[in-house]
Design a protein around this motif. Sequence first.
Motif, PDB file in Angstrom:
ATOM      1  N   ILE A 154       4.353   6.690  -1.172  1.00 13.16           N
ATOM      2  CA  ILE A 154       3.233   7.681  -1.401  1.00 13.16           C
ATOM      3  C   ILE A 154       2.291   7.448  -0.495  1.00 13.16           C
ATOM      4  CG2 ILE A 154       1.652   8.727  -2.992  1.00 13.16           C
ATOM      5  CD1 ILE A 154       4.642   8.738  -4.190  1.00 13.16           C
ATOM      6  N   ILE A 155       2.006   8.827   0.292  1.00 10.65           N
ATOM      7  CA  ILE A 155       0.942   8.609   1.476  1.00 10.65           C
ATOM      8  C   ILE A 155      -0.066   9.742   1.141  1.00 10.65           C
ATOM      9  CG2 ILE A 155       0.757   8.661   3.967  1.00 10.65           C
ATOM     10  CD1 ILE A 155       3.145   7.115   3.641  1.00 10.65           C
ATOM     11  N   SER A 156      -1.236   9.050   0.459  1.00 16.23           N
ATOM     12  CA  SER A 156      -2.393   9.990   0.068  1.00 16.23           C
ATOM     13  C   SER A 156      -3.709  10.043   0.720  1.00 16.23           C
ATOM     14  CB  SER A 156      -2.469   9.611  -1.392  1.00 16.23           C
ATOM     15  OG  SER A 156      -3.514  10.538  -1.951  1.00 16.23           O
ATOM     16  N   GLY A 157      -4.438  11.026   0.577  1.00  6.40           N
ATOM     17  CA  GLY A 157      -5.798  10.797   0.979  1.00  6.40           C
ATOM     18  C   GLY A 157      -6.859  10.110  -0.104  1.00  6.40           C
ATOM     19  N   ARG A 158      -6.093   9.957  -1.065  1.00  6.08           N
ATOM     20  CA  ARG A 158      -6.939   9.205  -2.228  1.00  6.08           C
ATOM     21  C   ARG A 158      -7.013   7.723  -2.023  1.00  6.08           C
ATOM     22  NH1 ARG A 158      -8.074  12.220  -7.496  1.00  6.08           N
ATOM     23  NH2 ARG A 158      -6.729  13.940  -7.107  1.00  6.08           N
ATOM     24  N   SER A 159      -7.591   6.952  -2.829  1.00  2.80           N
ATOM     25  CA  SER A 159      -7.684   5.542  -2.546  1.00  2.80           C
ATOM     26  C   SER A 159      -6.382   5.255  -3.160  1.00  2.80           C
ATOM     27  CB  SER A 159      -8.906   4.801  -3.128  1.00  2.80           C
ATOM     28  OG  SER A 159      -8.461   4.885  -4.716  1.00  2.80           O
ATOM     29  N   ARG A 160      -5.895   3.847  -2.734  1.00  3.84           N
ATOM     30  CA  ARG A 160      -4.579   3.528  -3.029  1.00  3.84           C
ATOM     31  C   ARG A 160      -4.395   3.157  -4.437  1.00  3.84           C
ATOM     32  NH1 ARG A 160      -3.057  -1.527  -2.925  1.00  3.84           N
ATOM     33  NH2 ARG A 160      -4.598  -2.198  -1.708  1.00  3.84           N
ATOM     34  N   TYR A 193      -2.020   4.767  -7.028  1.00  2.28           N
ATOM     35  CA  TYR A 193      -1.314   4.128  -7.702  1.00  2.28           C
ATOM     36  C   TYR A 193      -1.375   4.223  -9.547  1.00  2.28           C
ATOM     37  CZ  TYR A 193       1.174   0.254  -9.767  1.00  2.28           C
ATOM     38  OH  TYR A 193       2.081  -0.628 -10.770  1.00  2.28           O
ATOM     39  N   GLU A 194      -2.520   4.462  -9.706  1.00  3.93           N
ATOM     40  CA  GLU A 194      -2.975   4.775 -11.163  1.00  3.93           C
ATOM     41  C   GLU A 194      -2.379   5.991 -11.594  1.00  3.93           C
ATOM     42  OE1 GLU A 194      -7.236   4.383 -11.745  1.00  3.93           O
ATOM     43  OE2 GLU A 194      -7.218   5.854 -13.383  1.00  3.93           O
ATOM     44  N   PHE A 195      -2.309   6.995 -10.866  1.00  2.00           N
ATOM     45  CA  PHE A 195      -1.798   8.180 -11.115  1.00  2.00           C
ATOM     46  C   PHE A 195      -0.193   8.212 -11.323  1.00  2.00           C
ATOM     47  CE2 PHE A 195      -5.467  10.939  -9.723  1.00  2.00           C
ATOM     48  CZ  PHE A 195      -5.736  11.364 -10.821  1.00  2.00           C
ATOM     49  N   VAL A 196       0.465   7.527 -10.177  1.00  2.03           N
ATOM     50  CA  VAL A 196       1.869   7.781 -10.220  1.00  2.03           C
ATOM     51  C   VAL A 196       2.325   6.552 -11.118  1.00  2.03           C
ATOM     52  CG1 VAL A 196       3.772   7.177  -8.685  1.00  2.03           C
ATOM     53  CG2 VAL A 196       1.725   8.504  -7.609  1.00  2.03           C
ATOM     54  N   GLY A 197       1.858   5.402 -10.963  1.00  4.14           N
ATOM     55  CA  GLY A 197       2.166   4.234 -12.022  1.00  4.14           C
ATOM     56  C   GLY A 197       3.684   3.689 -11.661  1.00  4.14           C
ATOM     57  N   LEU A 198       4.300   3.828 -10.594  1.00  2.00           N
ATOM     58  CA  LEU A 198       5.561   3.447 -10.406  1.00  2.00           C
ATOM     59  C   LEU A 198       5.508   2.269  -9.579  1.00  2.00           C
ATOM     60  CD1 LEU A 198       7.333   6.855  -9.909  1.00  2.00           C
ATOM     61  CD2 LEU A 198       7.431   5.250 -11.853  1.00  2.00           C
ATOM     62  N   ILE A 204      -2.463   0.438   3.473  1.00  2.00           N
ATOM     63  CA  ILE A 204      -1.114   0.464   3.351  1.00  2.00           C
ATOM     64  C   ILE A 204      -0.537  -0.827   2.622  1.00  2.00           C
ATOM     65  CG2 ILE A 204       1.014   0.615   4.160  1.00  2.00           C
ATOM     66  CD1 ILE A 204      -0.151   1.845   6.740  1.00  2.00           C
ATOM     67  N   MET A 205      -0.002  -0.755   1.432  1.00  2.00           N
ATOM     68  CA  MET A 205       0.577  -1.652   0.828  1.00  2.00           C
ATOM     69  C   MET A 205       2.068  -1.500   1.031  1.00  2.00           C
ATOM     70  SD  MET A 205       0.150  -3.541  -2.968  1.00  2.00           S
ATOM     71  CE  MET A 205      -1.376  -4.495  -2.538  1.00  2.00           C
TER      72      MET A 205
END
Length: 353
Positions: A160-166, A170-175, A188-189
């Motif tokens: 996932i490459i987002s403008g949001r904070s990582r 992650y909290e939104f996607v949760g995978l 980047i992680m």
Amino acid sequence: MDLKSNHTSPVLTDTSSLNNTRLGIHSALLPYAHNASAFSPTLFLTIPRKRPSTLDDVRSSLFDAMKSSSPTHNILTKEFNTDPTSSDVDISYRNWTFKYPSALASFEQIANNAKGKKIALFLDYDGTLSPIVDNPDLAFMSNAMRAAVSNVAQYFPTAIISGRSRDKVYEFVGLSDLYYAGSHGMDIMGPVRTSSSEYRNCIRSTDKQGKEVNLFQPASEFLPMIEEVLESLIEITKDIPGAKVENNKFCVSVHYRNVDEKSWASVGQAVEEILKEYPRLRLTHGRKVLEVRPILDWHKGKAVEFLLESLGLMDCEDVLPIYVGDDRTDEDAFKVMEFLKTLAMWKKKNSEL
Ligand SMILES: O=P(O)(O)OC[C@H]1O[C@H](O[C@H]2O[C@H](CO)[C@@H](O)[C@H](O)[C@H]2O)[C@H](O)[C@@H](O)[C@@H]1O
């Protein structure tokens, strides 16, 4: 494409005093360096920036940019649910969709192209995995979408490459089986490379499951500055009804989706006012959002290259990277996709000679 020696520090391209904009040419053609002074000016494209003559020029050009990066719902939905020949479809938009047809409508062709290739999937978050909503804190993805992403990640490396904070994305996607790049790729992680070509500036860390990962944060030196500017932006916009400032760690979003259009210019002016004090920060545009970020030659496209390299997929001819995104900031990644395609075709042609 060798990124081995690259990741010491992306170049600072502070152009404010030069009154021009430099665009770094593709990283395949140039090595990064510790600082801007190590760069040969010949390695950059120099595009003169028109000098605005009055304060009003500045205001109206920023306002125009805010309007143009906020297309109307009408235009956005035309492609999906109306007859493309209907007379009210804007001609230039129709030409655009002809040049860039919907990938969903070409799924079979994509599947055919993918045969025998290793796929790597890169996904934007807002507007791609989640619907665009008025409150950025409530931009949840559906369970069906989560299941689809989880499923695809079982087969292909997925990021996932987002403008949001990582952390937020992650909290939104949760995978946990995915790689995450937040702050437009500045956080980047990714996987730990097993080969000897370790990135010099990666920090070995562990993810939430305790798995070893590499953390790459090319803008870390900007953190105190970003925190300071965040506070100033919150303060300066606090009396504009609907304006919202979001902390994205290495960048800051100033939302105007819920601001009356008559006050959009005030939002733009407030942000410009603050940025005058920060020549090492720059402004980019997203969907009804102004984004303040470091003047770094680093963006979503570079994050894609970085992850491909980390996954050991950069120099392979049988790799098909796919990027799905909906926003202006995703254009940087689309350019990298285009470049990688051209490079692969060129390599194939040469090997056949
Ligand atoms: O790179 P992305 O994952 O697409 O993130 C880009 C920005 O997305 C978010 O803002 C956008 O979505 C919001 C929720 O739907 C919407 O309210 C806003 O108007 C959009 O601009 C996010 O809040 C920003 O921080 C991201 O930079």
